[in-house]
Motif scaffolding. Structure first.
Motif, PDB file in Angstrom:
ATOM      1  N   GLN A 118       4.779  -8.195   5.069  1.00 49.18           N
ATOM      2  CA  GLN A 118       5.911  -7.835   6.121  1.00 49.18           C
ATOM      3  C   GLN A 118       6.950  -6.937   5.692  1.00 49.18           C
ATOM      4  O   GLN A 118       7.322  -7.584   5.102  1.00 49.18           O
ATOM      5  CB  GLN A 118       5.761  -8.973   7.084  1.00 49.18           C
ATOM      6  CG  GLN A 118       5.307  -9.891   7.668  1.00 49.18           C
ATOM      7  CD  GLN A 118       4.744  -8.336   8.749  1.00 49.18           C
ATOM      8  OE1 GLN A 118       5.722  -8.217   9.732  1.00 49.18           O
ATOM      9  NE2 GLN A 118       3.277  -8.451   8.927  1.00 49.18           N
ATOM     10  N   GLY A 119       7.178  -5.160   5.961  1.00 50.90           N
ATOM     11  CA  GLY A 119       8.656  -5.140   5.241  1.00 50.90           C
ATOM     12  C   GLY A 119       9.067  -3.662   6.173  1.00 50.90           C
ATOM     13  O   GLY A 119       8.723  -4.104   7.392  1.00 50.90           O
ATOM     14  N   TYR A 120       9.995  -3.118   5.140  1.00 51.39           N
ATOM     15  CA  TYR A 120      10.688  -1.692   6.389  1.00 51.39           C
ATOM     16  C   TYR A 120      10.288  -0.948   5.844  1.00 51.39           C
ATOM     17  O   TYR A 120      10.921  -0.729   4.911  1.00 51.39           O
ATOM     18  CB  TYR A 120      12.207  -2.866   6.158  1.00 51.39           C
ATOM     19  CG  TYR A 120      12.928  -3.816   6.491  1.00 51.39           C
ATOM     20  CD1 TYR A 120      12.863  -4.447   7.566  1.00 51.39           C
ATOM     21  CD2 TYR A 120      12.777  -4.639   5.157  1.00 51.39           C
ATOM     22  CE1 TYR A 120      13.751  -5.512   8.194  1.00 51.39           C
ATOM     23  CE2 TYR A 120      13.913  -6.276   5.972  1.00 51.39           C
ATOM     24  CZ  TYR A 120      13.958  -6.390   7.675  1.00 51.39           C
ATOM     25  OH  TYR A 120      14.533  -7.623   7.399  1.00 51.39           O
ATOM     26  N   ARG A 265      10.548  -6.204  10.494  1.00 55.77           N
ATOM     27  CA  ARG A 265       9.262  -5.972   9.185  1.00 55.77           C
ATOM     28  C   ARG A 265       7.969  -5.673  10.548  1.00 55.77           C
ATOM     29  O   ARG A 265       8.360  -6.511  11.064  1.00 55.77           O
ATOM     30  CB  ARG A 265       9.087  -7.343   8.486  1.00 55.77           C
ATOM     31  CG  ARG A 265      10.791  -7.475   8.296  1.00 55.77           C
ATOM     32  CD  ARG A 265       9.987  -8.733   7.295  1.00 55.77           C
ATOM     33  NE  ARG A 265      11.426  -9.242   5.885  1.00 55.77           N
ATOM     34  CZ  ARG A 265      11.211  -8.750   4.462  1.00 55.77           C
ATOM     35  NH1 ARG A 265      10.604  -8.590   4.439  1.00 55.77           N
ATOM     36  NH2 ARG A 265      12.060  -9.286   3.785  1.00 55.77           N
ATOM     37  N   VAL A 266       7.850  -4.804   9.922  1.00 52.88           N
ATOM     38  CA  VAL A 266       6.047  -4.865  10.008  1.00 52.88           C
ATOM     39  C   VAL A 266       4.786  -4.459   9.019  1.00 52.88           C
ATOM     40  O   VAL A 266       5.388  -4.376   8.078  1.00 52.88           O
ATOM     41  CB  VAL A 266       6.113  -3.116  10.601  1.00 52.88           C
ATOM     42  CG1 VAL A 266       7.069  -2.817  12.332  1.00 52.88           C
ATOM     43  CG2 VAL A 266       6.001  -1.995   9.602  1.00 52.88           C
ATOM     44  N   GLU A 272       2.209  -0.097  -1.038  1.00 50.27           N
ATOM     45  CA  GLU A 272       3.072   0.025  -1.090  1.00 50.27           C
ATOM     46  C   GLU A 272       4.514  -0.734  -2.161  1.00 50.27           C
ATOM     47  O   GLU A 272       5.466  -0.747  -1.928  1.00 50.27           O
ATOM     48  CB  GLU A 272       3.826   0.390   0.129  1.00 50.27           C
ATOM     49  CG  GLU A 272       3.227   0.697   1.435  1.00 50.27           C
ATOM     50  CD  GLU A 272       3.387   2.716   1.386  1.00 50.27           C
ATOM     51  OE1 GLU A 272       4.301   2.583   0.692  1.00 50.27           O
ATOM     52  OE2 GLU A 272       3.016   3.208   1.439  1.00 50.27           O
ATOM     53  N   LEU A 273       3.774  -1.578  -3.020  1.00 51.06           N
ATOM     54  CA  LEU A 273       4.688  -2.682  -3.400  1.00 51.06           C
ATOM     55  C   LEU A 273       4.724  -2.485  -4.879  1.00 51.06           C
ATOM     56  O   LEU A 273       3.376  -1.975  -5.658  1.00 51.06           O
ATOM     57  CB  LEU A 273       3.699  -4.024  -3.793  1.00 51.06           C
ATOM     58  CG  LEU A 273       4.098  -4.464  -2.067  1.00 51.06           C
ATOM     59  CD1 LEU A 273       3.284  -6.438  -2.487  1.00 51.06           C
ATOM     60  CD2 LEU A 273       5.307  -4.881  -1.606  1.00 51.06           C
ATOM     61  N   SER A 489       7.629 -10.169   1.853  1.00 54.34           N
ATOM     62  CA  SER A 489       7.342 -10.501   3.181  1.00 54.34           C
ATOM     63  C   SER A 489       8.318 -11.184   3.708  1.00 54.34           C
ATOM     64  O   SER A 489       8.707 -11.524   4.412  1.00 54.34           O
ATOM     65  CB  SER A 489       6.136 -10.989   3.635  1.00 54.34           C
ATOM     66  OG  SER A 489       4.833 -10.346   3.272  1.00 54.34           O
ATOM     67  N   GLY A 490       9.513 -11.711   2.847  1.00 57.48           N
ATOM     68  CA  GLY A 490      10.219 -12.216   3.259  1.00 57.48           C
ATOM     69  C   GLY A 490      11.332 -13.466   2.463  1.00 57.48           C
ATOM     70  O   GLY A 490      11.857 -13.922   3.375  1.00 57.48           O
TER      71      GLY A 490
END
Length: 514
Positions: A118-120, A265-266, A272-273, A489-490
């Protein structure tokens, strides 16, 4: 569970003490390989946890092998059962020709559903793992002002903005008294621009003094900042002094908080990391547990098309052949060798050598020479092909395993890695480093269970279970990979819970100060 001595590779001359050993103890040697001599060793003196014990007799001048490679030469005769350390082992430089691309590996993604986090998402296509407002200073003269602004957003002030991770002042000790086109100025500006454009920075306030050599406008003008980043710029001399600048800075950030908090977050693909790999406070277990387990997680990420950044150039000295053999081309391998040549000249000019590292703490933890330390440090990079070598704070042009040229000093190294776009960092430690690196989460991986029991509130994951025999290397590597996904993801890390990371922004300072 191993009961005292662990042999790491066939042909090794030393085994590692998995607990403190007393003189006269007869210890059965465990490990994946059989020792060249007896399978039982009687220890001749007390040996601390993580240190080395000879399993074969060695003459003075003989090479000493660990990890299946030479880590130095005996300075005196060594008997079976002797403690092997600084009193009887020293570095020996090998002058062997390097191979390029002879040990490449094709990494295949694991079967099953492709991982996401879950990222921005940002407007330039990159993905943030955190939502920070960053205050960047162009010069040390504006550092105190930046901190005053950031301090106004501590405590409950941000409670109304749950999707804003914080306001961080990224200050440094340079920006003036230097030649603007020098190597040192270019490195500093590349670092500042890397942070300005970082996907974890959703809002940016740049604060300058006004008369500095590196003008604050240069940070913004030439940086490839995403259009989605909210940007404000203040110059103390133009604003009318510190107090007015602080008031203007607070007002500017208050205008950013609402729009940044509205971001959500989506699900984002794991590719993408960008994972930063670093170690600090290493010990005799680093190359046995946390580092190779992190290598397993790194390989997994790379197999999905993600990116891992290995750094700390002085700490691959002696193990660079492991990387050149995995280079995708001879040019990539020679680029790594060129950086090591630069470091030999750099340390010599300062009156030192590459063996100034390991540190006293490393040696207390069982590491004797830089060759030994480097063989363990390179394990963080797993088995992936080396795709690119970049300069300090430079953003890689592609994915895969990247090597970045940085010092071994942790804050300076990780500052460069983050400037190069890492959005998660994994930091291994055996002695107990207390590191953080805002605006990026840093996952602390302990190398031994004694450390985890001593500092449980400072370590995210105990990798000492590998030596304890309660988990496997692959099992811990999978736990690290899942931890990376969760943190991206947070999930907060222990360093984030302690609010660490603002003071650890330390750009590499090179060149003359005039």
């Amino acid at each position: 569970m191993n009961d005292g001595l662990l042999l790491l590779a066939a042909g090794d001359d030393v085994a590692v003490a998995t607990r403190a050993l007393s003189a006269g103890e007869a210890i059965e040697i465990a490990g994946a390989a059989e020792p060249a001599g007896s399978t039982t060793v009687t220890v001749r003196s007390s040996v601390p946890l993580g240190h080395k014990v000879a399993v074969v007799a060695l003459g003075s001048g003989s090479p000493v092998r660990k990890y299946g490679a030479t880590i130095g030469r005996a300075t005196t005769g060594i008997a079976v059962g002797d403690h092997v350390h600084v009193h009887n082992l020293q570095i020996s430089e090998a002058d062997e020709p390097h191979e390029f691309g002879t040990d490449r590996h094709t990494l295949t993604p694991a079967a099953g559903e492709r991982p996401t986090f879950q990222g921005y998402p940002r407007s330039d296509g990159r993905v943030g793992t955190r939502n920070y407002v960053g205050i960047l200073t162009s010069v040390n003269c504006s550092a105190s002002t930046a901190r005053m602004i950031a301090d106004q957003f501590r405590g409950p002030v941000l409670d109304a903005y749950p999707n804003v991770d914080g306001v961080v002042a990224l200050t440094h000790r340079s920006g003036c008294g230097l030649v603007t086109e020098s190597e040192g100025a270019r490195v500093l500006m590349r670092t500042l621009r890397g942070y300005a454009a970082h996907p974890n920075i959703a809002g940016l306030l740049v604060v300058g003094l006004g008369c500095e050599m590196l003008q604050s406008s240069r940070v913004i003008d030439a940086a490839d900042i995403p259009e989605s980043t909210l940007i404000e710029h203040l110059v103390i001399q133009d604003e009318g002094g510190i107090r007015r600048t602080v008031r203007a800075g607070v007002a500017a950030i208050e205008r950013m908080l609402g729009p940044i908090d509205a971001l959500r977050r989506v699900p984002c693909d794991v590719s993408e990391l960008v994972l930063g790999l670093n170690c600090g406070g290493s010990d005799g277990f680093s190359g046995i547990t946390a580092n190779p387990a992190l290598g397993v997680a790194s390989d997994r990420l790379v197999s999905y098309g993600g990116t891992s950044i290995l750094a700390e150039t002085p700490e691959v000295h002696g193990a660079e052949g492991l990387l050149t053999r995995r280079a995708v081309s001879e040019d990539v391998g020679r680029a790594l060798l060129a950086r090591l040549d630069w470091w030999r000249d750099y340390t010599a000019a300062g009156g030192g050598t590459m063996d100034n590292n390991p540190s006293p703490g490393n040696k207390a933890g069982g590491l004797t020479t830089i060759l030994e330390k480097s063989l363990g440090a390179v394990a963080k990079a797993g088995h992936a092909d080396l795709t690119e070598v970049v300069e300090y704070a430079e953003t890689p042009t592609g994915s895969g395993l990247i090597f970045m040229d940085t010092p071994g000093y942790d804050p300076v190294s990780v500052t460069g890695i983050v400037a190069g776009s890492a959005n998660v960092v994994c930091f291994t430690t055996g002695r107990g480093s207390v590191f953080g690196c805002k605006p990026v989460p840093s996952i602390k991986l302990g190398t031994n269970s004694a450390l985890y029991q001593r500092m449980p509130e400072d370590i995210d994951l105990n990798c000492g279970t590998i030596v304890d025999g309660t988990d496997t290397l692959e099992g811990v590597g999978e736990k690290i990979f899942q931890q990376i996904i969760a943190v991206a993801s947070g999930r907060p890390t222990v360093s984030e819970e302690l609010d660490l990371g603002q003071e650890e922004f330390v750009p590499w300072q090179l060149g003359a100060v005039t």
